[in-house]
Write a protein that holds these residues in place. Structure first.
Motif, short mmCIF file in Angstrom:
data_model
loop_
_atom_site.label_atom_id
_atom_site.label_comp_id
_atom_site.label_asym_id
_atom_site.label_seq_id
_atom_site.Cartn_x
_atom_site.Cartn_y
_atom_site.Cartn_z
N CYS A 1 25.14 49.26 30.22
CA CYS A 1 26.06 50.35 30.52
C CYS A 1 25.62 51.14 31.74
N GLU A 2 24.32 51.39 31.85
CA GLU A 2 23.80 52.11 33.02
C GLU A 2 24.04 51.31 34.30
N ALA A 3 23.80 50.00 34.23
CA ALA A 3 24.01 49.14 35.41
C ALA A 3 25.49 49.11 35.79
N CYS A 4 26.35 49.06 34.80
CA CYS A 4 27.79 49.02 35.07
C CYS A 4 28.26 50.35 35.66
N ALA A 5 27.78 51.45 35.11
CA ALA A 5 28.15 52.76 35.65
C ALA A 5 27.75 52.87 37.11
N GLU A 6 26.56 52.40 37.43
CA GLU A 6 26.09 52.44 38.82
C GLU A 6 26.97 51.56 39.72
N ALA A 7 27.31 50.36 39.25
CA ALA A 7 28.16 49.46 40.04
C ALA A 7 29.54 50.06 40.25
N CYS A 8 30.07 50.69 39.22
CA CYS A 8 31.40 51.31 39.34
C CYS A 8 31.38 52.49 40.29
N ARG A 9 30.34 53.30 40.24
CA ARG A 9 30.24 54.44 41.17
C ARG A 9 30.15 53.93 42.62
N LYS A 10 29.38 52.87 42.84
CA LYS A 10 29.30 52.29 44.19
C LYS A 10 30.64 51.75 44.63
N MET A 11 31.37 51.12 43.73
CA MET A 11 32.69 50.58 44.07
C MET A 11 33.63 51.72 44.47
N VAL A 12 33.62 52.80 43.70
CA VAL A 12 34.50 53.94 43.99
C VAL A 12 34.15 54.53 45.37
N GLU A 13 32.86 54.69 45.64
CA GLU A 13 32.43 55.24 46.93
C GLU A 13 32.86 54.35 48.09
N ALA A 14 32.78 53.04 47.90
CA ALA A 14 33.15 52.08 48.95
C ALA A 14 34.66 52.06 49.17
N SER B 1 39.87 43.24 48.07
CA SER B 1 39.77 41.83 47.70
C SER B 1 38.78 41.66 46.56
N GLN B 2 39.03 40.67 45.75
CA GLN B 2 38.17 40.40 44.61
C GLN B 2 36.73 40.15 45.05
N GLU B 3 36.57 39.39 46.12
CA GLU B 3 35.23 39.03 46.58
C GLU B 3 34.41 40.25 46.95
N ARG B 4 35.05 41.23 47.54
CA ARG B 4 34.35 42.43 47.99
C ARG B 4 33.75 43.20 46.82
N PHE B 5 34.37 43.11 45.66
CA PHE B 5 33.92 43.87 44.50
C PHE B 5 33.45 42.97 43.36
N GLN B 6 33.07 41.74 43.70
CA GLN B 6 32.66 40.79 42.68
C GLN B 6 31.47 41.29 41.86
N SER B 7 30.53 41.96 42.50
CA SER B 7 29.36 42.44 41.74
C SER B 7 29.77 43.48 40.71
N ALA C 1 29.47 43.12 36.69
CA ALA C 1 28.80 44.15 35.89
C ALA C 1 29.70 44.62 34.74
N CYS C 2 30.98 44.76 35.02
CA CYS C 2 31.93 45.19 33.98
C CYS C 2 32.05 44.14 32.87
N ILE C 3 32.12 42.89 33.26
CA ILE C 3 32.23 41.83 32.26
C ILE C 3 30.96 41.75 31.43
N SER C 4 29.82 41.82 32.07
CA SER C 4 28.54 41.78 31.37
C SER C 4 28.41 42.96 30.41
N CYS C 5 28.85 44.12 30.84
CA CYS C 5 28.78 45.32 30.01
C CYS C 5 29.71 45.18 28.80
N ALA C 6 30.90 44.68 29.02
CA ALA C 6 31.85 44.49 27.91
C ALA C 6 31.25 43.57 26.85
N ILE C 7 30.61 42.51 27.29
CA ILE C 7 29.98 41.57 26.35
C ILE C 7 28.86 42.26 25.58
N ALA C 8 28.02 43.01 26.28
CA ALA C 8 26.92 43.72 25.63
C ALA C 8 27.43 44.74 24.62
N CYS C 9 28.50 45.44 24.98
CA CYS C 9 29.08 46.44 24.07
C CYS C 9 29.68 45.80 22.82
#
Length: 112
Positions: free
Chosen positions: A97-110, A2-8, A12-20
Motif C-alpha cells: 500500500c505504501e509503495a502504491c501510494a507513492e507511485a500514485c502520488r508520482k503519477m499525479v505530479e507528472a 499513454s499506458q506506457e508512461r504510467f506502467q509502473s 503498483a496498483c495491480i500488485s497492491c490490489a492483489i496484496a489487499c
C-alpha cells in the motif's frame, strides 16, 4: 496519457490490489476476526480503487489522475491500519500500500 508512461503506477496498483485481497482473505481466517473488521474493510476498498485506477490509466482516461489521488489516500489509510497488526499478511499489505501510494502520488505530479 499513454499506458506506457504510467506502467509502473499501473503495476503498483495491480500488485497492491492483489496484496489487499490476500490480506482480507487471511484476516477472515484469524481467530479474532472481529478485531480485524476495519482492516478487512480497508483492504477491500483499497483493492477496488487500485483496480479501478489501473484500469483508468491503462485506457488513458482523462480522470486517471483524480482517481490516482484518491487511490493514494486510501492506500495510505490501509497501510496505517495494516501496519498496526503483527500478522505477516498485514505487514506485507502495508508495504504494498505504501509503495502504491507513492507511485500514485508520482503519477499525479507528472500528470499535473
Amino acid at each position: 496519457m499513454s499506458q506506457e508512461r504510467f506502467q509502473s503506477c499501473i503495476d503498483a496498483c495491480i500488485s497492491c490490489a492483489i496484496a489487499c485481497e490476500h490480506c482480507a482473505s487471511e484476516c477472515l481466517k484469524e481467530e479474532s476476526v472481529k478485531m480485524m473488521i476495519r482492516c478487512i474493510e480497508l483492504d477491500r476498498e483499497c483493492a477496488s480503487v487500485c483496480r479501478s485506477a489501473a484500469e483508468l490509466m491503462s485506457m488513458g482516461g482523462a480522470h486517471a489522475s483524480l482517481l490516482c489521488s484518491a487511490c493514494a489516500d486510501i492506500c495510505e489509510a490501509c497501510a496505517r491500519e495494516c501496519g498496526m497488526h503483527d500478522m505477516n499478511h498485514c505487514q506485507e499489505c502495508a508495504e504494498e500500500c505504501e509503495a502504491c501510494a507513492e507511485a500514485c502520488r508520482k503519477m499525479v505530479e507528472a500528470h499535473v
